[in-house]
Design a protein around this motif. Structure first.
Motif, mmCIF file in Angstrom:
data_model
loop_
_atom_site.group_PDB
_atom_site.id
_atom_site.type_symbol
_atom_site.label_atom_id
_atom_site.label_comp_id
_atom_site.label_asym_id
_atom_site.label_seq_id
_atom_site.Cartn_x
_atom_site.Cartn_y
_atom_site.Cartn_z
ATOM 1 N N LYS A 232 -1.766 -4.425 -13.168
ATOM 2 C CA LYS A 232 -0.831 -4.279 -14.367
ATOM 3 C C LYS A 232 0.385 -4.637 -14.096
ATOM 4 O O LYS A 232 1.228 -5.155 -14.896
ATOM 5 C CB LYS A 232 -0.926 -2.695 -14.857
ATOM 6 N N GLN A 233 0.732 -4.195 -12.909
ATOM 7 C CA GLN A 233 2.499 -4.607 -12.693
ATOM 8 C C GLN A 233 2.541 -6.035 -12.398
ATOM 9 O O GLN A 233 3.462 -6.638 -13.041
ATOM 10 C CB GLN A 233 2.879 -3.938 -11.214
ATOM 11 N N ARG A 234 1.439 -6.788 -11.818
ATOM 12 C CA ARG A 234 1.718 -8.226 -11.562
ATOM 13 C C ARG A 234 1.824 -9.070 -12.878
ATOM 14 O O ARG A 234 2.480 -9.914 -13.204
ATOM 15 C CB ARG A 234 0.337 -8.722 -11.053
ATOM 16 N N MET B 64 -10.280 -8.323 -14.363
ATOM 17 C CA MET B 64 -9.561 -9.106 -13.013
ATOM 18 C C MET B 64 -9.932 -8.058 -12.080
ATOM 19 O O MET B 64 -10.120 -8.722 -10.933
ATOM 20 C CB MET B 64 -8.085 -9.071 -13.371
ATOM 21 N N ALA B 65 -9.965 -6.665 -12.359
ATOM 22 C CA ALA B 65 -10.040 -5.926 -10.985
ATOM 23 C C ALA B 65 -11.718 -5.849 -10.793
ATOM 24 O O ALA B 65 -12.030 -5.454 -9.408
ATOM 25 C CB ALA B 65 -9.907 -4.459 -11.497
ATOM 26 N N LEU B 66 -12.522 -6.151 -11.650
ATOM 27 C CA LEU B 66 -14.039 -6.043 -11.311
ATOM 28 C C LEU B 66 -14.810 -7.496 -10.984
ATOM 29 O O LEU B 66 -15.660 -7.526 -10.624
ATOM 30 C CB LEU B 66 -14.795 -5.632 -12.561
ATOM 31 N N THR B 67 -13.965 -8.455 -10.897
ATOM 32 C CA THR B 67 -14.522 -9.910 -10.671
ATOM 33 C C THR B 67 -13.642 -10.643 -9.734
ATOM 34 O O THR B 67 -12.561 -10.162 -9.419
ATOM 35 C CB THR B 67 -14.277 -10.655 -12.108
ATOM 36 N N GLN B 68 -14.132 -11.878 -9.365
ATOM 37 C CA GLN B 68 -13.547 -12.694 -8.493
ATOM 38 C C GLN B 68 -13.455 -13.988 -9.148
ATOM 39 O O GLN B 68 -14.080 -14.489 -10.422
ATOM 40 C CB GLN B 68 -14.314 -13.193 -7.227
ATOM 41 N N GLY C 9 10.652 9.876 -16.652
ATOM 42 C CA GLY C 9 10.726 9.473 -15.688
ATOM 43 C C GLY C 9 10.430 8.054 -15.323
ATOM 44 O O GLY C 9 10.050 7.325 -16.255
ATOM 45 N N ASP C 10 10.554 7.433 -14.231
ATOM 46 C CA ASP C 10 10.275 5.914 -13.971
ATOM 47 C C ASP C 10 8.763 5.886 -13.700
ATOM 48 O O ASP C 10 8.389 6.109 -12.640
ATOM 49 C CB ASP C 10 11.067 5.326 -12.700
ATOM 50 N N ASP C 11 7.986 5.349 -14.422
ATOM 51 C CA ASP C 11 6.674 5.190 -14.402
ATOM 52 C C ASP C 11 6.334 4.058 -13.459
ATOM 53 O O ASP C 11 5.197 4.481 -12.708
ATOM 54 C CB ASP C 11 5.926 4.885 -15.866
ATOM 55 N N ILE C 12 6.793 3.197 -13.152
ATOM 56 C CA ILE C 12 6.602 2.196 -11.989
ATOM 57 C C ILE C 12 6.669 2.949 -10.782
ATOM 58 O O ILE C 12 5.649 2.728 -9.747
ATOM 59 C CB ILE C 12 7.495 1.055 -12.252
ATOM 60 N N LEU C 13 7.434 4.013 -10.372
ATOM 61 C CA LEU C 13 7.628 4.607 -9.232
ATOM 62 C C LEU C 13 6.837 5.959 -9.344
ATOM 63 O O LEU C 13 6.678 6.504 -8.478
ATOM 64 C CB LEU C 13 9.026 5.063 -9.145
ATOM 65 N N ASP D 97 -6.579 2.516 -8.849
ATOM 66 C CA ASP D 97 -5.404 2.183 -7.982
ATOM 67 C C ASP D 97 -5.123 0.607 -8.242
ATOM 68 O O ASP D 97 -4.208 0.007 -8.206
ATOM 69 C CB ASP D 97 -5.572 2.345 -6.625
ATOM 70 N N LYS D 98 -6.304 -0.156 -8.201
ATOM 71 C CA LYS D 98 -6.199 -1.691 -8.033
ATOM 72 C C LYS D 98 -5.590 -2.215 -9.456
ATOM 73 O O LYS D 98 -4.904 -3.182 -9.433
ATOM 74 C CB LYS D 98 -7.722 -2.189 -7.931
#
Length: 342
Positions: free
Chosen positions: A224-226, A68-72, A27-31, A218-219
């Motif tokens: 990943k999409q970005r 990227m998810a764990l830092t600023q 199926g569509d993984d992005i969705l 979730d983040k």
């Protein structure tokens, strides 16, 4: 036909993987609609005792998404001098994650606690924030040192005492678990997030899995999409990953035995070639310096013998055993190296 010892990423998919890929329900993984991807992610999370998992294109992508998810922006991460993240990800820590890397030395893959303490920044107006301690297991892609859970527990607690997250690049964590004879959950319990590769010892043709808490994943999915990692009917590729997890782990001991077989054969040629007690998993590093041979010469000479090895320095080469390399191949390679040296 070439016998390819350059990496365990050169493996071919098994017949069972190919059949599963052809027959996969997709199926569509992005969705969020690909059932086979969902099955792979749930299987991976359960195997390591984490809440959730995310299928990514590669270990490098998984590593960078995690940072990227764990830092600023402008944070500092602490990691080993020999780590893949620091040496072989095209400067992505700076270019994508926008963090500063602070490398520290290791001894047989282990950090000295005093070195970690020294690397952690005291909070101040002129200092970046030490945000993440990055571990790697197995450590050093040219050595493959397995790091036991008790070591990870100790070093992770040090990080947490200093308000840092702990991330594990577990590209070859299945090899570590095999070498240590321990459960995967033991190697994952003290880290906030980790990734492992389906394409190395497990011989799948695609993908790495990123694992952690549900909030973290979730983040990570959003990041990943970005960066262009979203996929559509990814179930065809995820199907091979499921087969890899279900069928390939139990044969890793063969790769480790073949690596030791190779190391012993090389030591019999000349004990200066290898340090046998450093061969812990499926990686063998060979040093030709004391024999006066450059790695480029060795690599080219072995190609004529239908053998591929990876040069990793002016005088050093790496050989990795994997699915598709037999004990007979190991013996042939050792004999070819002896011939080249003569």
């Amino acid at each position: 036909m070439f016998k390819d010892f350059r990496s365990d990423t050169v493996t071919q998919a098994t017949p069972e993987m190919r059949k599963a890929m052809m027959e996969a329900e997709v199926g569509d993984d992005i969705l969020g609609e690909d059932p086979t991807v969902k099955k792979l992610e749930a299987l991976s999370a359960a195997m390591f005792g984490k809440e959730a998992a995310l299928l990514t294109v590669s270990g490098t992508m998984a590593n960078q998404i995690a940072i990227m998810a764990l830092t600023q922006l402008g944070d500092e991460i602490i990691l080993g001098e020999e780590t893949h993240m620091y040496n072989l990800e095209v400067g992505a820590l700076a270019a994508l994650s926008c963090v500063q890397a602070r490398p520290i030395p290791s001894r047989m893959g282990r950090f000295d606690t005093s070195d970690v303490k020294k690397a952690i920044r005291p909070r101040g107006i002129q200092a970046p924030i030490s945000r993440v301690l990055c571990l790697e297991n197995t450590y050093d892609l040219n050595r493959g040192y397995p790091l036991p859970p008790e070591y990870q527990t100790e070093i992770a607690q040090l990080a947490r005492n200093n308000s840092m997250s702990v991330y594990l690049d577990g590209a070859r964590i299945f090899n570590a678990a095999e070498a240590l004879k321990c459960d995967l959950k033991e190697l994952a319990k003290d880290v906030d997030a980790l990734q492992f590769c389906l394409t190395k010892g497990l011989a799948a043709p695609f993908g790495s899995m990123l694992l952690g808490s549900q909030d973290f994943i979730d983040k990570a999915r959003w990041i990943k999409q970005r960066i262009g990692g979203g996929m559509r009917q990814a179930g065809h590729m995820a199907a091979a990953g499921i087969v890899a997890l279900e069928t390939m782990r139990d044969r890793l001991h063969e790769d480790h035995a073949n690596a030791l077989r190779l190391a012993n054969a090389l030591a019999a040629i000349d004990e200066r070639l290898v340090t046998i007690n450093q061969v812990k998993t499926n990686v063998v590093q060979i040093d030709f310096e004391q024999l006066g041979k450059e790695s480029g010469f060795i690599t080219e000479a072995l190609l004529k013998q239908q053998i591929k090895v990876k040069p990793i320095g002016p005088y050093a080469c790496r050989m990795i055993t994997h699915w598709g390399i037999t004990a007979e191949d190991v013996d042939y390679a050792a004999a070819a190296i002896q011939k080249v040296l003569k």
